[in-house]
Motif scaffolding. Structure first.
Motif, short mmCIF file in Angstrom:
data_model
loop_
_atom_site.label_atom_id
_atom_site.label_comp_id
_atom_site.label_asym_id
_atom_site.label_seq_id
_atom_site.Cartn_x
_atom_site.Cartn_y
_atom_site.Cartn_z
N TYR A 14 0.83 -1.20 0.00
CA TYR A 14 0.00 0.00 0.00
C TYR A 14 0.86 1.24 0.00
O TYR A 14 2.01 1.22 0.43
CB TYR A 14 -0.92 0.03 1.24
N ARG A 17 0.49 6.66 2.73
CA ARG A 17 -0.61 7.54 3.13
C ARG A 17 -1.90 6.79 3.38
O ARG A 17 -2.77 7.26 4.10
CB ARG A 17 -0.84 8.61 2.06
N HIS A 18 -2.09 5.63 2.78
CA HIS A 18 -3.34 4.89 2.88
C HIS A 18 -3.26 3.68 3.81
O HIS A 18 -4.27 3.00 4.03
CB HIS A 18 -3.79 4.43 1.49
N SER A 21 -5.63 3.72 6.91
CA SER A 21 -7.03 3.49 6.53
C SER A 21 -7.26 2.03 6.19
O SER A 21 -8.28 1.45 6.57
CB SER A 21 -7.41 4.35 5.32
N HIS A 22 -6.32 1.43 5.47
CA HIS A 22 -6.43 0.01 5.14
C HIS A 22 -6.53 -0.84 6.40
O HIS A 22 -7.40 -1.69 6.53
CB HIS A 22 -5.23 -0.45 4.30
#
Length: 74
Positions: A14, A17-18, A21-22
């Motif tokens: 990933y 930055r994400h 959230s993941h």
């Protein structure tokens, strides 16, 4: 440029930055084993209502399928 990182839980790749959230969305503690939802009684009532409308033969098929599904779980 953003950094590509690996999730330490599932190993997925990933964007940095994400990643948070993941993890929150995919690996949160509240999963399918969470407590029953508040609307569960209404859902059960709808299922029972539909079941009552079936013919005796269709009811037997449904019960056989449910029994089979339970056996597969064990």
């Amino acid at each position: 440029m953003s950094e590509i990182v690996k999730c330490d839980i599932c190993g997925g790749v990933y964007n940095q930055r994400h990643l948070s959230s993941h993890k929150r969305l995919s690996h949160s503690k509240s999963s399918a084993s969470s407590p029953p939802a508040a609307d569960e009684p209404e859902k059960l009532e709808a299922v029972f209502s539909l079941y009552e409308q079936l013919s005796d033969e269709e009811k037997k098929k449904v019960l056989d399928q449910l029994a089979s599904a339970e056996q597969k779980k064990k």
